[in-house]
Scaffold this active site. Structure first.
Site, PDB file in Angstrom:
ATOM      1  CB  SER A 278      -0.897   0.017   1.242  1.00  0.00           C
ATOM      2  OG  SER A 278      -0.146   0.412   2.388  1.00  0.00           O
ATOM      3  CG  ASP A 279       1.435   5.821  -1.219  1.00  0.00           C
ATOM      4  OD1 ASP A 279       2.317   6.053  -0.364  1.00  0.00           O
ATOM      5  OD2 ASP A 279       1.352   6.458  -2.279  1.00  0.00           O
ATOM      6  CD1 TRP A 280       1.599   7.988   5.608  1.00  0.00           C
ATOM      7  CD2 TRP A 280       3.543   6.902   5.619  1.00  0.00           C
ATOM      8  NE1 TRP A 280       2.148   8.145   6.849  1.00  0.00           N
ATOM      9  CE2 TRP A 280       3.348   7.495   6.886  1.00  0.00           C
ATOM     10  CE3 TRP A 280       4.697   6.163   5.376  1.00  0.00           C
ATOM     11  CZ2 TRP A 280       4.284   7.365   7.924  1.00  0.00           C
ATOM     12  CZ3 TRP A 280       5.630   6.037   6.403  1.00  0.00           C
ATOM     13  CH2 TRP A 280       5.421   6.636   7.657  1.00  0.00           C
TER      14      TRP A 280
END
Length: 737
Positions: A278-280
């Site tokens: 995932s992204d942040w």
């Protein structure tokens, strides 16, 4: 069904493939399945508890408050932002000393350099030079790898046609072919320098509606596959083993919870067997997207869609064990995700006696940073990235400079604006400032360089304008250094106005009103609206954020010690109302003709860009002959080969960009007026000529239908070869069954 609308029989097996045979990596670049590695993964997996498996599915960030109990408990698989090599050494030793001894992956966002910063990625794309792209990635990885880092959280491969979006500066621009080349070169360079790549953001992030960061994206299946997916496929074929899911929704489904993109396409069609992260904090954001009732449901949706690793939120660690025990998430899905993490760790050699780790120490790590050869490489790439947009009367280069020059604008003396956003561990004190370079090097020629900031780099006040006008009026030449401050060109920096920020246009107007010739140097992270700028200048150098050595590189160009060769990787609009804009627009049933009111047009502006995609001037001049085709008729499996003669007709050595575009004249669906399919840079001395051959596989000339099926249709194709996307230098080739 007509012959024109039938698929070639030979394409039956290619129905789900993307059209980039020419961008496929050479054999061996994509890692093949290794039975020995798979056996070791299976063995280790069989000995791990559920909690340990879930721990491998978490990417956390190091900070001075980091508790290494996470490592001891096996609760983390990837650690980011360690910065100091001592932290890497300590964390690595701890991980190897506990149960199973599973090593960590050490990662960081290294967008355009670690300590030595290269131009921002959009500037690197402007080189139109795969060698320069690869060189930037190579040296970036060498610096990062020497600090113990294994994984770069880049490159960003998001295609974008909307300059309002601030993150265009981090990507390869508007064209899928250039983006494919950028992707492959970045992956190769990072690998050669000792680091793995993360391809982000999968997928469509750059098509955010109204150019507003994180906004919704709506793309047809054909547009998704023809434009936005190819760069990622090229990066995977080049050997990338990690992909990061996008923040945005795609056709209503968030990238972090999208089984169509993450599982059906990435894993199923492309056979990707690496890590999807995932992204942040993006798993948590599924609740805000309105597709998950709570954090527990967000975890379920993300992991079942295909996200193997949760970055930062910690929600996998909070909820996955329970979701498995209650049957909401199958154990098989956990095993698949952890196998992917372990597989990448084995492929990176992290389980072996780690020479890279054992040889780490602060002294040798520090010695690998900002080395002379790295700084020289950054300077060279910066020179190649700068685009000469205007040069009336051959104002440049200043081979015989005037006796007094006024440098106006705070950016000329601001290291941050040279360096650009996402500066990693870049240091301001290591940046040769443009102002200092101009003063020092022109002093040897007896030239006085005066300076006035006039305002801050965003030009939020006019208090210093009077002093700037006074300085300019006493000079023989004004060098105005304006544009977007570095903090205005990155994540969450969308703009609705694309002119020079705040009072900069007024400052430029005052400079022009002195009657002195104006050279404008623009630091910027995106295409800008220059309609009111161009008439006030004699010459314009478009410098993006040129990096650590950008000030020296710009001075090289201005003094004629190097010749500009950069080309625009995004169209430059005439007005913000034109965006999103790209060169590969479709034809219309009502094309504009003089005197025709009922046509595709604006009543207050032309529809064409101010400067087209691929445009860039030189201090010399070139001619490109009409293209000669090796074959006038080709079949699937053949290659369209066009040869042109490029001649340097000027008085200086220079580099010309030769670009090949195609246009499908008649198809089952409307096709773009131009599509880039090949390019090359050629260096020529004055008067020198050279034959340049550009090739495009016929398999690259197709498109996807609404069901995602790829087809190359027989018929006639225009082949354009010239210096930018507006070239009319053409030939016609016929594709037959």
């Amino acid at each position: 069904m007509s012959n024109r609308s039938r698929l070639f029989p030979a394409l039956a097996l290619l129905a789900l493939l993307l059209p980039f045979a020419s961008a496929r990596a050479p054999a061996g670049e994509r890692p093949a399945a290794d039975p020995a590695v798979e056996a070791r993964v299976a063995d280790l997996l069989s000995r791990m508890s559920l909690e340990e498996k879930v721990g491998q599915m978490f990417l956390g960030g190091w900070s001075p408050q980091f508790d290494d109990k996470e490592i001891v408990d096996g609760a983390i698989g990837i650690l980011s932002n360690t910065d100091e090599v001592a932290n890497v050494i300590a964390a690595d030793r701890r991980a190897r000393s506990v149960r199973h001894g599973i090593p960590l992956i050490f990662s960081r966002d290294i967008i355009h350099g670690y300590r030595t910063l290269f131009p921002m990625p959009l500037g690197i794309a402007a080189t139109f030079d795969e060698a320069a792209m690869e060189t930037a990635a190579l040296h970036t990885a060498k610096e990062g790898s020497a600090q113990g880092l294994d994984l770069n959280l880049g490159p960003m491969l998001d295609l974008s046609r909307d300059a309002r979006w601030g993150r265009v500066v981090e990507g390869p621009g508007e064209d899928p072919f250039l983006a494919r080349r950028f992707a492959a070169a970045a992956v190769r360079g990072l690998k050669a320098g000792g680091m793995a790549a993360t391809l982000k953001h999968f997928v469509g992030y750059g098509a955010a509606e109204s150019g507003r960061d994180y906004n919704a994206v709506d793309l047809s299946e054909s547009r998704l596959r023809d434009l936005y997916l190819p760069p990622f496929k090229a990066g995977i074929d080049a050997g990338a083993q990690v992909v990061m899911a996008a923040f945005n929704t795609l056709n209503g489904v968030p990238g972090t919870a999208n089984p169509h993109t993450l599982t059906e396409i990435l894993r199923g069609e492309w056979g990707f067997d690496g890590i999807v992260m995932s992204d942040w904090d993006a798993v948590r954001e599924l609740v805000a997207h309105g597709v998950a009732a709570d954090e527990r449901k967000a975890v379920e949706k993300a992991v079942m869609a295909g996200v193997d690793v949760d970055m930062a939120s910690g929600l996998y660690r909070d909820h996955l064990v329970e979701l498995v025990k209650t049957g909401r998430v199958p154990m098989a899905r956990i095993d698949e995700a952890v196998s992917r993490v372990l597989r990448v760790k084995f492929r990176l050699g992290l389980f072996e006696p780690a020479e890279k780790r054992r040889s780490l120490d602060p002294t040798t790590a520090a010695a690998a940073l900002a080395r002379p050869e790295t700084r020289e490489a950054a300077r060279d790439v910066a020179r190649r990235s700068v685009v000469l947009l205007k040069n009336d009367g051959n104002l440049l280069p200043l081979v015989a400079p005037p006796k007094r020059i006024a440098v106006i604008g705070a950016m000329a003396a601001d290291a941050g604006d040279h360096m650009g956003a996402w500066g990693a561990l870049g240091r301001r004190e290591e940046v040769p400032l443009f102002l200092d370079e101009m003063r020092t090097r022109l002093a040897a020629k007896g030239v006085t360089v005066d300076y006035e900031a006039a305002c801050d780099d965003a030009c939020r006040s006019t208090e210093g304008f009077a002093a700037a006008v006074k300085t300019a009026a006493t000079a023989d030449l004004v060098v105005a250094v304006l544009g977007e401050p570095w903090w205005m060109t990155a994540e969450s920096t969308s703009r609705t106005r694309l002119g020079l920020p705040n009072h900069q246009q007024a400052l430029l107007d005052l400079m022009a009103a002195t009657g002195k010739p104006v050279l404008l140097v623009v630091f910027a992270g995106r295409p800008m609206v220059l309609r009111d700028v161009v008439p006030k200048t004699r010459a314009i150098l478009w410098a993006y954020s040129p990096g650590t050595m950008g000030g020296a590189a710009l001075t090289d160009l201005i003094l004629g010690e190097a010749n500009p060769s950069g080309r625009l990787p995004m169209s430059m609009p005439r007005a913000v109302g034109q965006v999103p804009i790209s060169y590969d627009r479709l034809p219309t049933g009502r094309p504009w003709k003089p005197g025709d009111e009922l046509a595709t047009r604006y009543v207050d502006e032309e529809i064409t860009p101010l400067f087209p995609f691929g445009f860039g001037l030189s201090y010399t001049s070139f001619t490109i002959s009409p293209p000669k085709l090796a074959q006038g008729t080709v079949r699937l499996g053949d290659t369209v080969s066009a040869t042109v003669t490029v001649t340097n007709t000027g008085t200086r050595a220079g580099r010309e960009s030769v670009q090949l575009y195609v246009h499908d004249l008649l198809a089952s669906r409307s096709r773009p007026r131009r599509e880039l399919k090949a390019f090359a840079m050629v260096d020529l001395k004055p008067g020198e000529s050279r034959e340049v051959r550009l090739e495009a596989p016929v398999a690259d000339l197709g498109f996807h239908d609404d069901h995602g099926r790829y087809r190359v249709e027989p018929g006639r194709f225009e082949v354009f070869v010239g210096a930018d996307s507006d070239t009319e230098n053409r030939a016609v080739v016929t594709v037959v069954e």
